[in-house]
Design a protein around this motif. Structure first.
Motif, PDB file in Angstrom:
ATOM      1  N   GLY A  61      -5.027   6.750   4.310  1.00  0.00           N
ATOM      2  CA  GLY A  61      -5.947   5.757   3.753  1.00  0.00           C
ATOM      3  C   GLY A  61      -5.810   4.478   4.536  1.00  0.00           C
ATOM      4  N   VAL A  62      -6.686   3.507   4.260  1.00  0.00           N
ATOM      5  CA  VAL A  62      -6.667   2.241   4.982  1.00  0.00           C
ATOM      6  C   VAL A  62      -6.572   1.100   3.980  1.00  0.00           C
ATOM      7  CG1 VAL A  62      -7.952   0.725   6.545  1.00  0.00           C
ATOM      8  CG2 VAL A  62      -8.009   3.196   6.885  1.00  0.00           C
TER       9      VAL A  62
ATOM     10  N   THR B 133      -3.236   1.437   8.424  1.00  0.00           N
ATOM     11  CA  THR B 133      -3.341   2.830   8.016  1.00  0.00           C
ATOM     12  C   THR B 133      -2.123   3.189   7.189  1.00  0.00           C
ATOM     13  OG1 THR B 133      -4.617   3.428   9.965  1.00  0.00           O
ATOM     14  CG2 THR B 133      -3.497   5.221   8.809  1.00  0.00           C
ATOM     15  N   VAL B 134      -2.363   3.793   6.034  1.00  0.00           N
ATOM     16  CA  VAL B 134      -1.300   4.210   5.132  1.00  0.00           C
ATOM     17  C   VAL B 134      -1.179   5.719   5.235  1.00  0.00           C
ATOM     18  CG1 VAL B 134      -0.503   4.195   2.748  1.00  0.00           C
ATOM     19  CG2 VAL B 134      -1.883   2.297   3.610  1.00  0.00           C
ATOM     20  N   GLY B 135       0.019   6.208   5.392  1.00  0.00           N
ATOM     21  CA  GLY B 135       0.223   7.645   5.571  1.00  0.00           C
ATOM     22  C   GLY B 135       0.407   7.922   7.057  1.00  0.00           C
ATOM     23  N   PRO B 136       0.367   9.103   7.508  1.00  0.00           N
ATOM     24  CA  PRO B 136       0.027  10.288   6.735  1.00  0.00           C
ATOM     25  C   PRO B 136       1.190  10.779   5.877  1.00  0.00           C
ATOM     26  CG  PRO B 136       0.520  10.901   8.984  1.00  0.00           C
ATOM     27  CD  PRO B 136       0.616   9.396   8.902  1.00  0.00           C
ATOM     28  N   VAL B 137       0.847  11.373   4.752  1.00  0.00           N
ATOM     29  CA  VAL B 137       1.797  12.096   3.926  1.00  0.00           C
ATOM     30  C   VAL B 137       1.264  13.509   3.791  1.00  0.00           C
ATOM     31  CG1 VAL B 137       2.660  10.091   2.678  1.00  0.00           C
ATOM     32  CG2 VAL B 137       0.700  11.322   1.771  1.00  0.00           C
TER      33      VAL B 137
ATOM     34  N   THR C   3      -6.371  -1.610  -3.238  1.00  0.00           N
ATOM     35  CA  THR C   3      -7.364  -0.553  -3.038  1.00  0.00           C
ATOM     36  C   THR C   3      -7.241   0.011  -1.629  1.00  0.00           C
ATOM     37  OG1 THR C   3      -8.874  -1.529  -4.635  1.00  0.00           O
ATOM     38  CG2 THR C   3      -9.849  -0.092  -2.969  1.00  0.00           C
ATOM     39  N   LEU C   4      -7.342   1.337  -1.528  1.00  0.00           N
ATOM     40  CA  LEU C   4      -7.354   1.999  -0.224  1.00  0.00           C
ATOM     41  C   LEU C   4      -8.761   2.508   0.046  1.00  0.00           C
ATOM     42  CD1 LEU C   4      -4.085   4.142  -0.343  1.00  0.00           C
ATOM     43  CD2 LEU C   4      -4.444   1.942   0.798  1.00  0.00           C
ATOM     44  N   THR C   5      -9.238   2.276   1.247  1.00  0.00           N
ATOM     45  CA  THR C   5     -10.547   2.770   1.663  1.00  0.00           C
ATOM     46  C   THR C   5     -10.342   3.849   2.719  1.00  0.00           C
ATOM     47  OG1 THR C   5     -10.737   1.082   3.379  1.00  0.00           O
ATOM     48  CG2 THR C   5     -11.673   0.550   1.210  1.00  0.00           C
ATOM     49  N   ASP C   6     -11.405   4.542   3.040  1.00  0.00           N
ATOM     50  CA  ASP C   6     -11.368   5.600   4.058  1.00  0.00           C
ATOM     51  C   ASP C   6     -10.234   6.591   3.825  1.00  0.00           C
ATOM     52  OD1 ASP C   6     -13.607   4.629   5.430  1.00  0.00           O
ATOM     53  OD2 ASP C   6     -12.374   3.139   6.455  1.00  0.00           O
TER      54      ASP C   6
ATOM     55  N   PRO D 255       0.828  -1.208   0.000  1.00  0.00           N
ATOM     56  CA  PRO D 255       0.000   0.000   0.000  1.00  0.00           C
ATOM     57  C   PRO D 255       0.862   1.258   0.000  1.00  0.00           C
ATOM     58  CG  PRO D 255       0.031  -0.979   2.177  1.00  0.00           C
ATOM     59  CD  PRO D 255       0.773  -1.923   1.265  1.00  0.00           C
ATOM     60  N   GLY D 256       0.347   2.298  -0.621  1.00  0.00           N
ATOM     61  CA  GLY D 256       1.051   3.571  -0.629  1.00  0.00           C
ATOM     62  C   GLY D 256       0.119   4.703  -0.996  1.00  0.00           C
ATOM     63  N   ILE D 257       0.465   5.905  -0.570  1.00  0.00           N
ATOM     64  CA  ILE D 257      -0.370   7.063  -0.840  1.00  0.00           C
ATOM     65  C   ILE D 257       0.532   8.283  -1.016  1.00  0.00           C
ATOM     66  CG2 ILE D 257      -0.727   7.694   1.585  1.00  0.00           C
ATOM     67  CD1 ILE D 257      -3.682   8.262   0.831  1.00  0.00           C
ATOM     68  N   ALA D 258       0.122   9.196  -1.909  1.00  0.00           N
ATOM     69  CA  ALA D 258       0.863  10.437  -2.142  1.00  0.00           C
ATOM     70  C   ALA D 258      -0.135  11.573  -2.272  1.00  0.00           C
ATOM     71  CB  ALA D 258       1.700  10.332  -3.414  1.00  0.00           C
ATOM     72  N   ILE D 259       0.319  12.776  -1.979  1.00  0.00           N
ATOM     73  CA  ILE D 259      -0.541  13.955  -2.095  1.00  0.00           C
ATOM     74  C   ILE D 259       0.251  15.080  -2.739  1.00  0.00           C
ATOM     75  CG2 ILE D 259       0.018  14.747   0.236  1.00  0.00           C
ATOM     76  CD1 ILE D 259      -2.864  15.848   0.431  1.00  0.00           C
ATOM     77  N   LYS D 260      -0.419  15.855  -3.576  1.00  0.00           N
ATOM     78  CA  LYS D 260       0.184  17.013  -4.231  1.00  0.00           C
ATOM     79  C   LYS D 260      -0.823  18.153  -4.139  1.00  0.00           C
ATOM     80  CE  LYS D 260       3.331  19.012  -6.640  1.00  0.00           C
ATOM     81  NZ  LYS D 260       4.282  19.673  -5.781  1.00  0.00           N
ATOM     82  N   THR D 261      -0.361  19.323  -3.765  1.00  0.00           N
ATOM     83  CA  THR D 261      -1.231  20.467  -3.550  1.00  0.00           C
ATOM     84  C   THR D 261      -1.136  21.456  -4.710  1.00  0.00           C
ATOM     85  OG1 THR D 261      -0.802  20.247  -1.188  1.00  0.00           O
ATOM     86  CG2 THR D 261      -1.826  22.284  -1.906  1.00  0.00           C
ATOM     87  N   TYR D 262      -2.300  21.953  -5.130  1.00  0.00           N
ATOM     88  CA  TYR D 262      -2.373  22.961  -6.179  1.00  0.00           C
ATOM     89  C   TYR D 262      -3.236  24.109  -5.699  1.00  0.00           C
ATOM     90  CZ  TYR D 262      -0.606  19.238  -9.148  1.00  0.00           C
ATOM     91  OH  TYR D 262       0.155  18.235  -9.674  1.00  0.00           O
ATOM     92  N   THR D 263      -2.911  25.322  -6.136  1.00  0.00           N
ATOM     93  CA  THR D 263      -3.732  26.487  -5.872  1.00  0.00           C
ATOM     94  C   THR D 263      -4.309  26.928  -7.206  1.00  0.00           C
ATOM     95  OG1 THR D 263      -2.287  27.160  -4.060  1.00  0.00           O
ATOM     96  CG2 THR D 263      -3.789  28.826  -4.930  1.00  0.00           C
TER      97      THR D 263
END
Length: 161
Positions: free
Chosen positions: A131-132, A143-147, A79-82, A12-20
Motif C-alpha cells: 500500500g502507499v 510504500t508500505v509492505g510488501p507482506v 489511510t493507505l491508497t493503491d 503506516p502498516g499493512i497485514a495480510i491473511k490467506t484463506y481457502t
C-alpha cells in the motif's frame, strides 16, 4: 515552547491473511469483495493444518472449485491508497484499493484445484500486499509492505478419502 497537540505521528502498516474457501464468498469488483466479509472459520485458514478434517487439511476431490481470499488489514493509523494484492500464480488480484486506518478489505480469486494443475498432487500460493502512505509526506509517498502470507498446500485427489 512547543505544543505537541499539533503533531501527528503517522505509523503506516499493512497485514495480510490467506484463506481457502469452498463456498463462493460473494460479488467482487476488480477482485475486491463488495459483499460483507465472508464468515471464515479455523478450517478456512490456509496456514493451519486441520487434523483429520479433509477440508481443513485442504484435501479436495479433483476439479473442486475454491476461492482464495486475502484479508488485507491496514494496521497503521493513516489511510493507505493503491493497496494491492499480488498472487504468485495469477498476478494482481485487486489493484488500487483504499483502506482507512484499521479497515480490512477482502481480495478474492476463484480457481479450480485439479490433478493436472498441481505439482506432486499439491497446490499452494502466496499473496503479497502493498500500500502507499500519502499522508506522512504527500510529495514523497511511502510504500508500505510488501507482506506475504503463503497457503498450506492443497492436495487434489481423484476421489474423496
Amino acid at each position: 515552547m512547543t505544543n505537541p497537540s499539533h503533531y501527528f505521528g503517522s505509523a503506516p502498516g499493512i497485514a495480510i491473511k490467506t484463506y481457502t474457501l469452498l463456498t463462493d464468498p460473494g460479488a467482487t469488483t476488480g477482485g475486491f469483495l463488495t459483499d460483507p466479509a465472508p464468515g471464515v472459520t479455523g478450517t478456512d485458514d490456509a496456514d493451519l493444518p486441520g487434523g483429520r478434517d479433509m477440508v481443513a487439511n485442504h484435501v479436495v476431490p479433483d476439479g473442486t472449485g475454491v476461492w482464495w481470499a486475502y484479508a488485507v488489514t491496514n494496521t497503521g493509523n493513516v489511510t493507505l491508497t493503491d493497496v494491492q494484492v499480488v498472487d504468485d500464480h495469477v498476478g494482481v488480484v485487486c489493484p488500487g484499493v483504499t483502506l482507512a486506518a484499521g479497515a480490512t478489505g477482502w481480495c478474492v480469486i476463484p480457481g479450480v484445484v485439479n490433478l493436472a494443475t498441481t505439482t506432486a498432487g499439491q497446490y499452494g500460493n502466496t499473496g503479497t500486499a502493498t500500500g502507499v502512505d500519502t499522508v506522512s509526506n504527500p510529495s514523497a509517498p511511502v510504500t508500505v509492505g510488501p507482506v506475504s502470507d503463503p497457503t498450506a498446500p492443497i492436495t487434489a485427489t481423484g476421489r474423496m478419502r
